[in-house]
Design a protein around this motif. Sequence first.
Motif, PDB file in Angstrom:
ATOM      1  N   ILE A  18     106.142  83.226 -48.158  1.00  0.00           N
ATOM      2  CA  ILE A  18     106.440  82.841 -46.773  1.00  0.00           C
ATOM      3  C   ILE A  18     107.554  83.775 -46.319  1.00  0.00           C
ATOM      4  CG2 ILE A  18     107.420  81.058 -45.292  1.00  0.00           C
ATOM      5  CD1 ILE A  18     106.627  79.015 -47.424  1.00  0.00           C
ATOM      6  N   THR A  20     109.675  85.739 -42.705  1.00  0.00           N
ATOM      7  CA  THR A  20     109.892  85.864 -41.270  1.00  0.00           C
ATOM      8  C   THR A  20     109.808  87.352 -41.008  1.00  0.00           C
ATOM      9  OG1 THR A  20     112.271  86.170 -41.537  1.00  0.00           O
ATOM     10  CG2 THR A  20     111.478  83.905 -41.269  1.00  0.00           C
ATOM     11  N   SER A  85     112.258  86.558 -48.434  1.00  0.00           N
ATOM     12  CA  SER A  85     111.034  85.763 -48.402  1.00  0.00           C
ATOM     13  C   SER A  85     111.120  84.648 -49.426  1.00  0.00           C
ATOM     14  CB  SER A  85     109.829  86.632 -48.736  1.00  0.00           C
ATOM     15  OG  SER A  85     109.688  87.639 -47.776  1.00  0.00           O
ATOM     16  N   TRP A 116     106.549  81.688 -38.607  1.00  0.00           N
ATOM     17  CA  TRP A 116     106.543  82.090 -40.013  1.00  0.00           C
ATOM     18  C   TRP A 116     105.292  82.904 -40.322  1.00  0.00           C
ATOM     19  CZ3 TRP A 116     110.872  80.679 -42.746  1.00  0.00           C
ATOM     20  CH2 TRP A 116     111.690  79.722 -42.135  1.00  0.00           C
TER      21      TRP A 116
END
Length: 160
Positions: A18, A20, A85, A116
């Motif tokens: 995950i 940004t 991350s 996200w």
Amino acid sequence: MVKIGLEISAILENVAQISTIGDEFRWYVKLKCTSCGEVSSAWQYLSLDESTETKGGRGSASMVQKCRMCGRENHVDIIKEHLSSYTSESDGTFSKIAGFECRGMEPVEFDFRSGWVVSSACSKATFNDADFSESEWYEYDENANQSVGVTELKYRFVKL
Ligand SMILES: [Zn+2]
């Protein structure tokens, strides 16, 4: 000056990481004035692509504001080097994804919201602008015929 880290924890299903992306990602927080203890009632966001000059023009910060209770000018700045991350290696445990340099106010609540980027662990598929506001998220990786999911999203702030 205090440095505060944002750690998140999540259960990843067929998800590699995950993250940004870009300077425009908005970190929604509630901020507490460390002088008087006042916590902002509204959500505010910190973003790398927005900065304000601090008083006296000695520098700038992601957010500069006067506490409405005690009138002090406080700052919070995103520390770019601390952006990271959340990967499957951390699955189910807390890992730092952001850091903030705080003068006079500190983030005390965080709202995941959206924006996200989720990368599938089964193919090269990525899902942009994933919405984590329900603390869980599901999609389907058509390249791999696998469902992907992020559940049990939690956060905590830690002193760095
Ligand atoms: Zn105050």
